[in-house]
Enzyme design. Sequence first.
Site, short mmCIF file in Angstrom:
data_model
loop_
_atom_site.label_atom_id
_atom_site.label_comp_id
_atom_site.label_asym_id
_atom_site.label_seq_id
_atom_site.Cartn_x
_atom_site.Cartn_y
_atom_site.Cartn_z
N TYR B 296 0.85 -1.20 0.00
CA TYR B 296 0.00 0.00 0.00
C TYR B 296 0.88 1.24 0.00
O TYR B 296 1.71 1.44 0.90
CB TYR B 296 -0.90 -0.02 1.23
CG TYR B 296 -2.10 0.88 1.15
CD1 TYR B 296 -3.33 0.38 0.71
CD2 TYR B 296 -2.04 2.20 1.53
CE1 TYR B 296 -4.45 1.19 0.66
CE2 TYR B 296 -3.16 3.02 1.48
CZ TYR B 296 -4.36 2.50 1.05
OH TYR B 296 -5.47 3.31 1.01
N TYR B 346 -5.56 5.48 -7.10
CA TYR B 346 -5.80 5.36 -5.66
C TYR B 346 -7.21 4.85 -5.45
O TYR B 346 -8.16 5.61 -5.47
CB TYR B 346 -5.60 6.72 -4.98
CG TYR B 346 -5.94 6.74 -3.52
CD1 TYR B 346 -5.15 6.07 -2.59
CD2 TYR B 346 -7.04 7.43 -3.04
CE1 TYR B 346 -5.45 6.08 -1.25
CE2 TYR B 346 -7.35 7.46 -1.69
CZ TYR B 346 -6.55 6.79 -0.80
OH TYR B 346 -6.86 6.81 0.54
#
Lengths: 140, 393
Positions: B296, B346
């Site tokens: 991430y 994102y």
Amino acid sequence: MTASGPSLRLLPRVDDENRFFWTGGADGRLRFQRCAVCAHFVHPPAPRCPFCLADGLRPEPVSGRALVESFTVNHQQWIPGSDPYIVAWVSIVEQPDVRLTTNLVGVEPDDLRVGMEVVVEFEQQDDVYLPLFRPTSAPS
Amino acid sequence: MTRHSFAGRVAIAGIGATEFSKASGRSELRLAAEAVDAALRDAGIAPGEVQGMVTYSADTNPDIDIARALGVGELNFFSRIHYGGGAACATVQQAAMAVDAGVADVVVCYRAFNERSGNRFGAGVQDRPPVANAENAHFSFYSPFGLLAPAQWVAMAAQRYLHMSGATTEDLGRVAVADRRHAATNPRAWYYEKPITLEDHQASRWIVEPLRLLDCCQETDGGQALVVTSIERARDLANPPAVVRAAAQGSGRGQDMMTSYYRDDLVGLPEMEVVAAGLWGSSGLGPGDMQAAILYDHFTPYVLMQLEALGFCGWGEAKDFVADGAIEIGGRLPVNTHGGQLGEAYLHGMNGIAEAVRQVRGTAVNQVAGIEHVVVTAGTGVPTSGLILGVDR
């Protein structure tokens, strides 16, 4: 340029649990909860002592001296009209694991370093006294 | 740690997404419905077979609205995971547990938002109405000092990490360079054909020192969905199963949401260490069994810290690990082969899970040779989650 803080301060929501912290600066003293049983300081305010679980936390003044643990120089205009300002974590000398978030004032960003000694001062806005910190002496 | 009963018995059988843009021109519900529809078509499963749905508590699209929109009938299982992007891999864990327990045969996981043209998370808490509950009260200790937004929260931890580990902002830049290199060859990526150099990174403007613009992920409009079912069912479907070898959540001691400023160690990601213990401990696999990683990357420093938390290198050694292109395609451990959230989109980590599925299937644009297992992580700095996906053998 010597840093101050953001151009606009969003004042904290004062409640029964944090009032001592935000208004304690009226007499120039920084205060934290301290456990009457095991003597640990606690921050942010907690419902009971996380060390001994006693229901014995009460506000107590500290010296106001602290060490810088981390810092950032904030350029992005999240609050329009702000010159770059410094947000820091400082730990109080009485108990290093008690840290608070603050602005460092009266210091050049280039002179910042982790471990720098700082001391509290208060900026009053309405009925809130915001604890800010400045270096105890000119950086070498 | 004991083996998790769902491990090896459940698979991701379908993936589907919208385009990734800065202005979708349609509602978040429509994005979610399009992504779920695409995932079900990819799996070859009819909407009427869906029995469960899982999303983030941050998602604005209720499961029942998507069910109505797509002709899904009765639902037996619905769940929403908290803590923003930390929910990503946990949606698959919830689905896997439900499938393995016999509660639902087919579960859809999804995340969709107009995060660029609508509510921008990068703006932080400044325009949120103050609500007097425990979850919001702690922001009062930050907002008065102008500490308002995700980049600022992360920068505090990043500065401490650089100080303690000896890493530099160039080491942060190597993460951005790897992501953008991978995005450059991914037609779905926002930054397709737009690689950057370390010099570009160092020349980009300060957002909040020590983070520059190119350390911060983009904001995206889009949706991503996954279809989870039993390994037996998955084997009968169109695409090779991406087998769930492990799935774990983690919250550390002294955990806060993005502002864990009071715990014993002021560096590292204890919550990801909890996830790592869950993943490795429950599966018997280790870092050396992974051929790629999807880590991430809302901000570059946390990629370095994750390499350490997951055990790919020792504490403070990530700067050395990334020094020689090890995290780029062709390197020791290719990371974020789709371009990550800095380069592709994102989507709160859900697009990274889809990339791991493509790597396992052998259909990724930047395919890593000889894939057996891929580790995937969810949002960092918050209570989080992780996955190990593997080939079916």
